[in-house]
Design a protein around this motif. Structure first.
Motif, PDB file in Angstrom:
ATOM      1  N   VAL A  74      66.640  11.483  57.026  1.00 40.60           N
ATOM      2  CA  VAL A  74      66.168  11.429  55.572  1.00 40.60           C
ATOM      3  C   VAL A  74      66.603  12.346  54.946  1.00 40.60           C
ATOM      4  O   VAL A  74      66.631  13.612  55.152  1.00 40.60           O
ATOM      5  N   TYR A  75      67.104  11.957  53.458  1.00 36.75           N
ATOM      6  CA  TYR A  75      67.618  12.928  52.473  1.00 36.75           C
ATOM      7  C   TYR A  75      66.405  13.156  51.673  1.00 36.75           C
ATOM      8  O   TYR A  75      66.231  12.453  50.541  1.00 36.75           O
ATOM      9  N   ILE A  76      65.917  14.315  51.675  1.00 36.67           N
ATOM     10  CA  ILE A  76      64.827  14.626  50.455  1.00 36.67           C
ATOM     11  C   ILE A  76      65.251  15.481  49.316  1.00 36.67           C
ATOM     12  O   ILE A  76      65.923  16.508  49.586  1.00 36.67           O
ATOM     13  N   PRO A  77      64.950  14.895  48.079  1.00 37.66           N
ATOM     14  CA  PRO A  77      65.322  15.911  46.873  1.00 37.66           C
ATOM     15  C   PRO A  77      64.498  17.244  47.088  1.00 37.66           C
ATOM     16  O   PRO A  77      63.451  17.373  47.480  1.00 37.66           O
ATOM     17  N   THR A  84      67.713  18.037  51.056  1.00 40.10           N
ATOM     18  CA  THR A  84      67.536  18.450  52.213  1.00 40.10           C
ATOM     19  C   THR A  84      67.744  17.453  53.316  1.00 40.10           C
ATOM     20  O   THR A  84      66.748  16.011  53.147  1.00 40.10           O
ATOM     21  N   GLN A  85      68.531  17.326  54.426  1.00 40.98           N
ATOM     22  CA  GLN A  85      68.688  16.452  55.475  1.00 40.98           C
ATOM     23  C   GLN A  85      67.581  16.796  56.717  1.00 40.98           C
ATOM     24  O   GLN A  85      67.805  17.854  57.132  1.00 40.98           O
ATOM     25  N   VAL A  86      66.782  15.712  56.865  1.00 45.26           N
ATOM     26  CA  VAL A  86      65.813  15.940  58.229  1.00 45.26           C
ATOM     27  C   VAL A  86      66.156  14.655  59.090  1.00 45.26           C
ATOM     28  O   VAL A  86      66.293  13.629  58.603  1.00 45.26           O
ATOM     29  N   ASP A  87      66.025  15.481  60.249  1.00 47.80           N
ATOM     30  CA  ASP A  87      66.643  14.581  61.376  1.00 47.80           C
ATOM     31  C   ASP A  87      65.578  13.365  61.436  1.00 47.80           C
ATOM     32  O   ASP A  87      65.973  12.038  61.667  1.00 47.80           O
ATOM     33  N   HIS A  88      64.337  13.789  61.777  1.00 51.66           N
ATOM     34  CA  HIS A  88      63.289  12.724  62.229  1.00 51.66           C
ATOM     35  C   HIS A  88      61.784  13.187  61.423  1.00 51.66           C
ATOM     36  O   HIS A  88      61.723  14.449  61.665  1.00 51.66           O
ATOM     37  N   ILE A  89      61.232  12.132  60.983  1.00 52.44           N
ATOM     38  CA  ILE A  89      59.880  12.530  60.591  1.00 52.44           C
ATOM     39  C   ILE A  89      59.033  11.386  61.247  1.00 52.44           C
ATOM     40  O   ILE A  89      59.249  10.186  61.061  1.00 52.44           O
ATOM     41  N   VAL A  90      58.080  12.063  61.656  1.00 54.60           N
ATOM     42  CA  VAL A  90      56.983  10.957  62.342  1.00 54.60           C
ATOM     43  C   VAL A  90      55.629  11.207  61.680  1.00 54.60           C
ATOM     44  O   VAL A  90      55.106  12.505  61.412  1.00 54.60           O
ATOM     45  N   THR A  91      54.976  10.153  61.117  1.00 59.09           N
ATOM     46  CA  THR A  91      53.643  10.244  60.335  1.00 59.09           C
ATOM     47  C   THR A  91      52.649   9.402  61.163  1.00 59.09           C
ATOM     48  O   THR A  91      52.693   8.514  61.737  1.00 59.09           O
ATOM     49  N   SER A  92      51.249   9.982  61.023  1.00 56.57           N
ATOM     50  CA  SER A  92      50.095   9.233  61.916  1.00 56.57           C
ATOM     51  C   SER A  92      48.967  10.047  61.218  1.00 56.57           C
ATOM     52  O   SER A  92      48.974  11.009  60.550  1.00 56.57           O
ATOM     53  N   VAL A  93      47.760   9.537  61.641  1.00 59.22           N
ATOM     54  CA  VAL A  93      46.510  10.141  61.202  1.00 59.22           C
ATOM     55  C   VAL A  93      46.269  11.279  62.073  1.00 59.22           C
ATOM     56  O   VAL A  93      45.555  12.182  61.547  1.00 59.22           O
ATOM     57  N   HIS A  94      46.908  11.619  63.187  1.00 57.18           N
ATOM     58  CA  HIS A  94      47.005  12.907  64.260  1.00 57.18           C
ATOM     59  C   HIS A  94      47.620  13.874  63.432  1.00 57.18           C
ATOM     60  O   HIS A  94      47.523  15.088  63.730  1.00 57.18           O
ATOM     61  N   GLY A  95      48.710  13.696  62.347  1.00 55.89           N
ATOM     62  CA  GLY A  95      49.532  14.708  61.725  1.00 55.89           C
ATOM     63  C   GLY A  95      50.834  13.944  61.480  1.00 55.89           C
ATOM     64  O   GLY A  95      51.232  13.000  62.022  1.00 55.89           O
ATOM     65  N   VAL A  96      51.554  14.911  60.871  1.00 60.22           N
ATOM     66  CA  VAL A  96      53.098  14.651  60.464  1.00 60.22           C
ATOM     67  C   VAL A  96      53.849  15.538  61.046  1.00 60.22           C
ATOM     68  O   VAL A  96      53.479  16.745  61.033  1.00 60.22           O
ATOM     69  N   LEU A 142      59.706  18.591  52.259  1.00 57.64           N
ATOM     70  CA  LEU A 142      58.595  17.267  52.516  1.00 57.64           C
ATOM     71  C   LEU A 142      57.459  17.343  51.862  1.00 57.64           C
ATOM     72  O   LEU A 142      57.020  16.372  51.032  1.00 57.64           O
ATOM     73  N   LEU A 143      56.683  18.572  51.949  1.00 56.24           N
ATOM     74  CA  LEU A 143      55.397  18.511  51.432  1.00 56.24           C
ATOM     75  C   LEU A 143      55.480  18.611  49.890  1.00 56.24           C
ATOM     76  O   LEU A 143      54.637  18.000  49.204  1.00 56.24           O
ATOM     77  N   THR A 144      56.516  19.185  49.212  1.00 55.61           N
ATOM     78  CA  THR A 144      56.781  19.136  47.882  1.00 55.61           C
ATOM     79  C   THR A 144      56.843  17.843  47.358  1.00 55.61           C
ATOM     80  O   THR A 144      56.484  17.288  46.266  1.00 55.61           O
ATOM     81  N   TYR A 145      57.755  17.196  48.135  1.00 58.34           N
ATOM     82  CA  TYR A 145      58.278  15.792  47.648  1.00 58.34           C
ATOM     83  C   TYR A 145      57.077  14.611  47.724  1.00 58.34           C
ATOM     84  O   TYR A 145      56.755  13.870  46.601  1.00 58.34           O
ATOM     85  N   ILE A 146      56.147  14.865  48.673  1.00 59.69           N
ATOM     86  CA  ILE A 146      55.092  14.062  48.764  1.00 59.69           C
ATOM     87  C   ILE A 146      53.883  14.491  48.059  1.00 59.69           C
ATOM     88  O   ILE A 146      52.976  13.611  48.213  1.00 59.69           O
ATOM     89  N   ASN A 204      53.847   7.403  53.900  1.00 55.62           N
ATOM     90  CA  ASN A 204      54.939   6.364  54.292  1.00 55.62           C
ATOM     91  C   ASN A 204      55.617   5.540  53.025  1.00 55.62           C
ATOM     92  O   ASN A 204      56.883   5.475  52.977  1.00 55.62           O
ATOM     93  N   GLU A 205      54.718   5.155  52.009  1.00 55.68           N
ATOM     94  CA  GLU A 205      55.481   4.680  50.743  1.00 55.68           C
ATOM     95  C   GLU A 205      56.312   5.703  50.339  1.00 55.68           C
ATOM     96  O   GLU A 205      57.620   5.177  49.645  1.00 55.68           O
ATOM     97  N   LYS A 206      55.945   6.704  50.029  1.00 55.05           N
ATOM     98  CA  LYS A 206      57.080   7.910  49.299  1.00 55.05           C
ATOM     99  C   LYS A 206      58.418   8.084  50.242  1.00 55.05           C
ATOM    100  O   LYS A 206      59.422   8.226  49.805  1.00 55.05           O
ATOM    101  N   LEU A 207      58.075   8.025  51.512  1.00 55.21           N
ATOM    102  CA  LEU A 207      59.359   8.136  52.200  1.00 55.21           C
ATOM    103  C   LEU A 207      60.011   6.925  52.524  1.00 55.21           C
ATOM    104  O   LEU A 207      61.379   7.100  52.534  1.00 55.21           O
TER     105      LEU A 207
END
Length: 300
Positions: A74-77, A84-96, A142-146, A204-207
């Motif tokens: 993922v390439y995040i502004p 910023t290039q991020v290899d992997h992002i996992v989202t869930s109700v248990h955490g990001v 990531l936190l800034t973008y979302i 998830n929609e933002k990503l």
């Protein structure tokens, strides 16, 4: 012992005939192809290892199940700094979970707060940027973008290849530093619901907006990211150079306390002579002791 010139000529002719026979043989194309492929393989080996490692990580993350959503590469502004290039992002109700993968072998030495870590392979040492620091930057982007700068349940994971051997002296507090086989266990240890389903859906929609399928667009994004990295590197080098220059000027301009004369216990005073500045005894001409400016600075 003298070597007959005709013998030498025959020797070289024999070598040349052998080369011509080899070139015209059926084996020659295969040998050339083998050599060329070996060179290409050695040149591309880091890329091949990286691709294989990413495939392994993706395969493992697919096993998390429907309760998790996984985003890859993922390439995040990142504001004025670019992407910023991020290899992997996992989202869930248990955490990001923000995952940085490292396809390194050998011994890995590092400290949580030092800027560089070290890879050692057969006594050859190679420096690498501290991946915990790297991934901290990814988490902040990531936190800034979302739009959730205050979110607490975001976990940084640094996943190394299992061909690496950790040589860390202390445990880490701000990130999980693991190997690929421990990736799922590390994520699944967080079992309580910490984020609402609505919030996860919004993240998830933002990503999803950042996902790029077209190869040309991905190539363009990668080049933009590399330009961002180069700009950051140039800025660091420039800042380091300015700091060093300022320190040198500060040392040159720093006042030097007047030391005592070791001969008569008089006061050494700065004077100007035929060959430049020096320190001479204030009791001159009774005491003719002198000392260079650099010598006084070092002792002071």
């Amino acid at each position: 012992m003298k070597v007959d010139s005709s013998m030498m000529l025959g020797f070289y002719e024999g070598i040349w005939i052998g080369i011509k026979l080899f070139i015209t043989s059926n084996m020659f194309p295969f040998v050339v192809l083998f050599i060329v492929m070996s060179i290409i393989l050695k040149w591309k080996m880091p890329v091949i290892k990286g691709k294989y490692g990413e495939w392994i990580v993706k395969s493992k993350l697919r096993k998390l199940g429907e309760a998790y959503t996984v985003f890859h590469d993922v390439y995040i502004p990142n504001g004025e700094r670019g992407l910023t290039q991020v290899d992997h992002i996992v989202t869930s109700v248990h955490g990001v979970f923000v995952i940085e993968t490292k396809h390194y072998s050998g011994w890995i030495f590092g400290d949580e707060y030092k800027p560089y870590w070290t890879q050692v392979i057969y006594k050859k040492k190679t420096k690498m940027h501290n991946p915990i620091r790297q991934n901290y930057g990814h988490v902040q982007a990531l936190l800034t973008y979302i739009g959730h700068e205050e979110m607490q349940d975001v976990h940084s994971i640094i996943a190394f290849s299992p061909s690496s051997t950790f040589k860390f002296k202390k445990d880490f507090t701000s990130a999980h530093v693991i190997q690929f086989p421990d990736l799922l266990k590390t994520i699944r240890q967080y079992k309580e619901q910490r984020i609402s389903e609505a919030t996860v859906k919004g993240i998830n929609e933002k990503l999803t907006e950042l996902l790029v399928v077209d190869k040309n667009d991905r190539k363009r994004l990668k080049e933009e990211h590399m330009q961002t990295v180069r700009r950051a590197k140039d800025a660091k080098q420039s800042a380091r150079s300015r700091t060093k220059q300022a320190e040198n000027m500060s040392r040159q301009d720093a006042p030097v306390s007047q030391p005592a004369c070791p001969k008569c216990n008089g006061q050494l005073a700065l004077k100007t002579g035929r060959y430049g500045k020096f320190y001479g005894c204030s009791n001159y001409p009774g005491c003719r002791y002198t000392e260079s400016v650099e010598s006084v600075r070092r002792s002071g």
